[in-house]
Design an enzyme around this catalytic site. Structure first.
Site, PDB file in Angstrom:
ATOM      1  CB  CYS A 195     -39.507  43.775 -30.829  1.00 39.92           C
ATOM      2  SG  CYS A 195     -40.049  42.624 -32.413  1.00 39.92           S
ATOM      3  CG  ASP A 235     -33.412  44.486 -29.113  1.00 43.40           C
ATOM      4  OD1 ASP A 235     -33.877  44.868 -28.744  1.00 43.40           O
ATOM      5  OD2 ASP A 235     -32.516  43.541 -29.643  1.00 43.40           O
ATOM      6  CG  HIS A 256     -35.723  42.078 -33.475  1.00 42.71           C
ATOM      7  ND1 HIS A 256     -36.567  42.100 -31.946  1.00 42.71           N
ATOM      8  CD2 HIS A 256     -34.389  42.694 -33.019  1.00 42.71           C
ATOM      9  CE1 HIS A 256     -35.864  42.270 -30.735  1.00 42.71           C
ATOM     10  NE2 HIS A 256     -34.765  42.892 -31.469  1.00 42.71           N
TER      11      HIS A 256
END
Length: 270
Positions: free
Chosen positions: A67, A119, A105
């Site tokens: 991420c 995302d 995250h």
């Protein structure tokens, strides 16, 4: 970093504009081209929040990332186009893990006529950026939702077959030091799921391919299929052919992948 090199990498044709169509296209093409994967963590390599390092790895060397790399690169490229981007800290499974989940995250807010959540770093989640509007969303046949929790936190609910059920976030800029500290912990701690087993995700035309340990799964809106990987050769072939990952060292991980899969999931379960 060169925007055109990134656009070529993901197969974006035409001129990017500061609009929702471009934002959605960039996320969709990124996810279908650049896999989510944690093999550098598995190989004990140092991880960083540096977007230039992410560009070199994901664009120049044609690898994937997790991420912090995936969304860090997307944020940098969106800003090159002219988008207004805010990097926010997410907390995957905060309800179960409490404060220890904070900043595990990285998620992006992109402000257009309304705020959007972009995302590319949550594996099997939204194929396209979605408006930050509370209630249900449907994307590529999967159902998602955003929820206001009433304590300053917001929650993104992944689809029911997703690898992680949800993450929480605050609608404010992330603390970079907090992100950096969690990046170090997730990439080095034996208690981190990222050090415990190998992952790879890639969005395909009809669903999401998922490598987890010694299994290869394919998730579609109607269900999912699963099979075990039988050898190091097959493991390396799947990485190359299904995820377009050329990582020669991954073959050497095979004995550890098998042992950890049994420890984490059991010998005959996925």
């Amino acid at each position: 970093m060169k925007l055109q090199a990134y656009l070529d990498r993901i197969g974006f044709a035409g001129v990017p504009r500061v609009d929702a169509a471009t934002l959605k296209a960039m996320q969709r093409l990124h996810l279908r081209t650049i896999p989510y994967e944690n093999f550098d963590v598995q190989l004990g390599r140092p991880m960083t929040l540096d977007p230039q390092a992410a560009f070199d790895k994901l664009v120049t060397r044609r690898r994937g990332g997790w991420c912090y790399e995936m969304n860090g690169l997307l944020a940098a490229m969106l800003r090159e186009v002219g988008f207004q981007v805010t990097e926010m800290a997410g907390a995957v499974l905060r309800g179960e893990r409490g404060p220890a989940s904070h900043a595990n995250h990285l998620v992006l807010r992109v402000d257009l006529d309304q705020p959007y959540i972009a995302d590319v770093g949550f594996g099997d989640a939204l194929l396209e950026a979605a408006p930050l509007a509370f209630g249900p969303h449907r994307c590529a046949g999967f159902d998602f939702s955003f929820e206001a929790l009433g304590d300053g936190w917001l929650r993104f609910h992944n689809h029911p077959m997703g690898g992680a059920a949800y993450y929480d976030f605050r609608n404010e800029p992330a603390d970079r030091e907090e992100l950096a500290g969690m990046c170090r912990w997730l990439s080095t701690s034996p208690d981190s799921v990222f050090t415990q087993t190998a992952f790879a995700f890639r969005h395909e035309q009809d669903g999401v391919a998922v490598l987890r340990g010694r299994t290869i799964n394919f998730i579609q809106p109607g269900g999912k299929s699963l099979r075990f990987i039988d050898s190091a050769d097959e493991f390396a072939t799947i990485l190359r052919d299904r995820f377009e990952l050329d990582i020669p060292e991954a073959r050497d991980l095979w004995p550890t992948v098998c042992a950890r899969h049994e420890e984490l999931f059991g010998a005959l379960t996925a």
